[in-house]
Design a protein around this motif. Structure first.
Motif, PDB file in Angstrom:
ATOM      1  N   VAL A 113      29.593  28.425  43.361  1.00  0.00           N
ATOM      2  CA  VAL A 113      30.754  29.180  42.896  1.00  0.00           C
ATOM      3  C   VAL A 113      30.959  28.885  41.421  1.00  0.00           C
ATOM      4  N   ARG A 114      30.869  29.908  40.613  1.00  0.00           N
ATOM      5  CA  ARG A 114      31.023  29.738  39.180  1.00  0.00           C
ATOM      6  C   ARG A 114      32.480  29.464  38.846  1.00  0.00           C
TER       7      ARG A 114
ATOM      8  N   PRO B  24      35.993  29.449  36.802  1.00  0.00           N
ATOM      9  CA  PRO B  24      36.593  30.497  35.984  1.00  0.00           C
ATOM     10  C   PRO B  24      36.291  30.281  34.512  1.00  0.00           C
TER      11      PRO B  24
ATOM     12  N   THR C 154      30.263  39.584  43.356  1.00  0.00           N
ATOM     13  CA  THR C 154      31.700  39.784  43.559  1.00  0.00           C
ATOM     14  C   THR C 154      32.485  39.269  42.361  1.00  0.00           C
ATOM     15  N   VAL C 155      32.129  38.077  41.891  1.00  0.00           N
ATOM     16  CA  VAL C 155      32.797  37.527  40.710  1.00  0.00           C
ATOM     17  C   VAL C 155      32.526  38.399  39.495  1.00  0.00           C
ATOM     18  N   TRP C 156      31.292  38.856  39.349  1.00  0.00           N
ATOM     19  CA  TRP C 156      30.925  39.688  38.194  1.00  0.00           C
ATOM     20  C   TRP C 156      31.716  40.988  38.183  1.00  0.00           C
TER      21      TRP C 156
ATOM     22  N   GLU D 220      35.088  40.211  36.909  1.00  0.00           N
ATOM     23  CA  GLU D 220      35.058  39.917  35.473  1.00  0.00           C
ATOM     24  C   GLU D 220      34.909  41.200  34.660  1.00  0.00           C
TER      25      GLU D 220
ATOM     26  N   ALA E 158      32.570  35.374  49.674  1.00  0.00           N
ATOM     27  CA  ALA E 158      33.140  35.047  48.366  1.00  0.00           C
ATOM     28  C   ALA E 158      34.526  34.438  48.511  1.00  0.00           C
TER      29      ALA E 158
ATOM     30  N   ALA F 180      35.493  31.580  45.570  1.00  0.00           N
ATOM     31  CA  ALA F 180      35.135  32.214  44.301  1.00  0.00           C
ATOM     32  C   ALA F 180      36.171  33.230  43.872  1.00  0.00           C
ATOM     33  N   VAL F 181      36.830  33.881  44.841  1.00  0.00           N
ATOM     34  CA  VAL F 181      37.871  34.866  44.535  1.00  0.00           C
ATOM     35  C   VAL F 181      39.064  34.591  45.441  1.00  0.00           C
TER      36      VAL F 181
ATOM     37  N   LEU G 287      40.460  36.893  40.360  1.00  0.00           N
ATOM     38  CA  LEU G 287      40.006  35.582  39.917  1.00  0.00           C
ATOM     39  C   LEU G 287      41.209  34.678  39.684  1.00  0.00           C
TER      40      LEU G 287
END
Length: 736
Positions: free
Chosen positions: A159-160, A162, A249-251, A254, A288, A293-294, A333
């Motif tokens: 998980v990246r 924030p 999903t994160v992308w 973003e 996700a 992650a979200v 996010l």
């Protein structure tokens, strides 16, 4: 707009001076080269998105000043620049915000009111955190399904974290290790510094384990990350790889933030994942959310409250139609969730801690005396009202301050005898009253002009910096383009109806004021301009548009209007295209300040636009360079652009986009509308661009009927945000 071919636009046949021609109504001379079907990518004036297309299968390299998002690239030197010092101060404020939020129960305050799908999603997150579940499917089933055995070699999901305001300078060893992994995957090694800055010390290992972490670099597209992953993992990865689906999903969120959204509806995220060949978008969202992650939200708006009878009727209707929840399920996010909730809490605190007082004077003064939060709307002429409010507050012995969005706006107020600071300088401590022992600004009254330009994170830091009892006046024109960052703070607070709203009755004067006011209500009127305040210059194609623009700036406007080239600003729809900022700046430099570009592509005397942080553009003139970097003159101030940031944060500035120009006005403005710009036009864009002119406006017009159509019908896309329902939940009264 299509991308330029790389050469300077061809010279059009010699034409008569456009200023000497009679004023022409836009619809009277249709352009012959109107490309209505031009694709929107590159035409839309969207700050924070990449303005150049990258060839398929290749990860993009950083381009000189391509946009505000790329302006946040990290310096390779350990010495802090002005922008980094500013952001360091802001991180301290963010720590205060996080500490404040940690006192609340639960991860997300609004989660207590979740129902339906949103409640199921949140329950899954909490179950996974507690070790009681592994995130199995839960969308449709009324009862829990039997747990499926986990695959034998399921890859770990990374998980990246924030995005941060600024990242620490990566160690040389980290960068070289990342460069090796990039080479193995066939990605450009020039991305090593950005990857190392985004992923931290263990960047090489993280990238090798989860190649889709390459999407952390601004400008990298999913198909490029897919190719990189296949080169590293081979058959060990597929379109349903959980690492891929989480990163996508994160992308998606973003990318939505770059368009101004702080969250997206669940079905929008599902559709986005499906477009990128994710076999099971529902499962991808579940993973996700379970991985943290979200976050998931379902806000309850004020409109949902009613009488007992209303609630009974609604319950009966709900039994008949129960397919979808009453309010949409949102995914977001955590950085934007934190900012919106902190902002709502901060505004509520100001409303509740202000002591009502009776101030004599205009309507705005009386409202500010009685309330802790006041909204003020109006055009350019209305800016005088909050200026007068601050002056009157000081006469009452209060600590009052005026803040604006741009350095140009501050200089304009200073020339008119009103001292002001920029919001960025106030937050960084470079200007303003300083802070008390608790970190709050020493203020009793703060009036913020250009409030529509406040993004949610900046607004949250600003409000959290104000002490209890401070009065906050947010002033601005609701018709202009929204903030270059995520959120629509001014619009959401207006819509929430939780504080007094004072509408100025002061009209903008003259033909320019009449023209812009008409645009604000959807009418492109023909105005009388006896002093050539407004001139329409029809053109046939983009080449002629560039030629006429250079002619106007260099010759016609100085001779006929008396405004020199250095006080004339060109505004166009996008960076790319045959008449975008790049093409126009190349032609204007060749005419106004030719030179070899000996300082990283720039020469002394070049007009430039500098983005020290995303969403903030400072215009200036190059005065020289030394071992530290490029030195600029902006008004009375001298700025240093560190040499390692020249490529990413600087571009020539004779031509700007409307987002970059917002908050600043010039004596003369040339708005360029080539045929392929039609898709990027909206009423807010035209209103903002035309409104930058103080004395003279020239419109280089090649979009035929697209201009009046954009003014009449071109409503800017709505932004999905959570601030309004949060404010309504905290501050709405029964009569609202």
């Amino acid at each position: 707009m299509t991308e330029p071919a790389g050469e300077t636009a061809p010279e059009a046949p010699e034409a008569v001076d456009p200023i000497e021609e009679p004023v022409v109504e836009p619809v009277e001379e249709p352009a012959e080269d109107v490309r209505e079907g031009a694709e929107a990518t590159g035409a839309a004036d969207t700050t924070g998105t990449a303005d150049a297309e990258t060839p398929e299968g290749e990860a993009p390299e950083a381009e000189a000043g391509t946009d505000d998002a790329e302006a946040a690239q990290v310096s390779d030197t350990p010495e802090l620049s002005d922008a980094q010092a500013e952001l360091a101060a802001q991180r301290e404020l963010r720590a205060r915000i996080e500490a404040r939020k940690a006192e609340k129960e639960g991860t997300v305050a609004s989660g207590a009111k979740l129902s339906g799908t949103a409640a199921d999603l949140l329950a899954a997150v909490r179950a996974v955190e507690g070790g009681a579940a592994a995130g199995s499917a839960f969308y449709e089933a009324p009862a829990p399904a039997p747990r499926r055995p986990a695959p034998e070699a399921a890859p770990a999901v990374t998980v990246r974290a924030p995005a941060q305001d600024t990242a620490p300078v990566p160690a040389p060893g980290t960068t070289s290790a990342v460069r090796e992994v990039l080479a193995q995957g066939g990605a450009p090694e020039t991305l090593a510094g950005q990857v190392a800055a985004a992923l931290g010390e263990g960047a090489a290992g993280a990238l090798r384990e989860d190649p889709w972490q390459l999407l952390a670099v601004p400008g990298v597209r999913p198909e490029q990350a897919d190719g990189f992953a296949r080169a590293l993992l081979g058959a060990a990865c597929g379109p349903d790889d959980p690492r891929r689906t989480v990163a996508l999903t994160v992308w998606l969120l973003e990318q939505a933030a770059l368009q101004g959204h702080t969250a997206l509806e669940l079905q929008t995220v599902r559709a986005g994942l499906a477009r990128h060949s994710v076999p099971d978008p529902d499962k991808a969202v579940e993973v996700a959310v379970s991985a943290g992650a979200v976050l998931v939200f379902q806000e309850e708006t004020a409109e949902e409250h009613g009488t007992d009878e209303d609630e009974a009727d609604e319950a009966a209707e709900a039994e008949e139609v129960a397919e979808e929840p009453a309010t949409p399920v949102l995914l977001g996010l955590d950085r934007y969730a934190l900012a919106e909730e902190s902002l709502a809490d901060g505004l509520s605190r100001l409303v509740r801690t202000a002591t009502a007082d009776t101030w004599q004077g205009p309507e705005l003064d009386r409202a500010a005396g009685a309330h802790g939060l006041v909204l003020h709307t109006g055009g350019e002429a209305a800016r005088a009202e909050p200026v007068a409010l601050v002056a009157a507050a000081r006469e009452r012995g209060l600590r009052a301050l005026l803040a604006v969005h741009s350095e140009g706006g501050r200089q304009a107020l200073g020339a008119a005898g009103a001292d002001a600071v920029t919001v960025a300088a106030l937050l960084s401590g470079d200007a303003g009253p300083g802070r008390d022992e608790e970190g709050a600004l020493a203020l009793d009254v703060l009036a913020v002009l250009d409030a529509p330009q406040l993004d949610v994170e900046t607004a949250a830091m600003l409000v959290e910096s104000l002490p209890d009892g401070c009065r906050l006046v947010l002033s601005g024109d609701p018709e202009v383009l929204g903030a270059p960052g995520a959120g629509r703070v001014f619009t959401d607070v207006l819509a929430a109806r939780v504080c007094p709203r004072i509408a100025s009755r002061v009209p903008d004067p003259g033909p320019l004021g009449e023209l812009v006011s008409g645009i604000g209500v959807g009418e492109l009127n023909q105005v009388e301009a006896p002093g050539k305040e407004v001139v329409i210059v029809p053109v046939r194609d983009a080449g002629e548009a560039v030629h006429r623009t250079v002619q106007l700036v260099a010759d016609s406007v100085p001779r006929a209007i008396g405004v020199p080239p250095e006080q004339t600003q060109v505004v166009t729809v996008g960076h790319g295209g045959s008449a975008g900022t790049r093409a126009l700046n190349a032609a204007l430099k060749q005419r106004l300040n030719p030179g070899p570009g000996r300082f990283g592509g720039y020469d002394p005397g070049d007009r430039v636009a500098y983005a020290p942080v995303p969403g903030r553009t400072v215009t200036g003139t190059v005065v020289g360079a030394d071992a530290e970097g490029l030195r600029l003159r902006s008004g009375d101030d001298e700025l240093l652009v560190p040499k390692e940031r020249v490529e990413s944060a600087l571009r020539h500035g004779w031509a700007l986009t409307a987002h970059q120009a917002a908050g600043t006005r010039w004596p003369a403005v040339v708005v360029v509308l080539p045929g392929d710009a039609a898709a990027g036009l909206s009423r807010a864009w035209v209103y903002t661009a035309f409104g930058r002119a103080e004395r003279h406006l020239s419109v280089v017009h090649g979009v035929d009927q697209a201009l009046p159509r954009a003014v009449a019908e071109g409503v800017a896309p709505e932004r999905t945000t959570r601030l309004r329902p949060l404010l309504e939940g905290l501050l709405a009264t029964p009569e609202d």
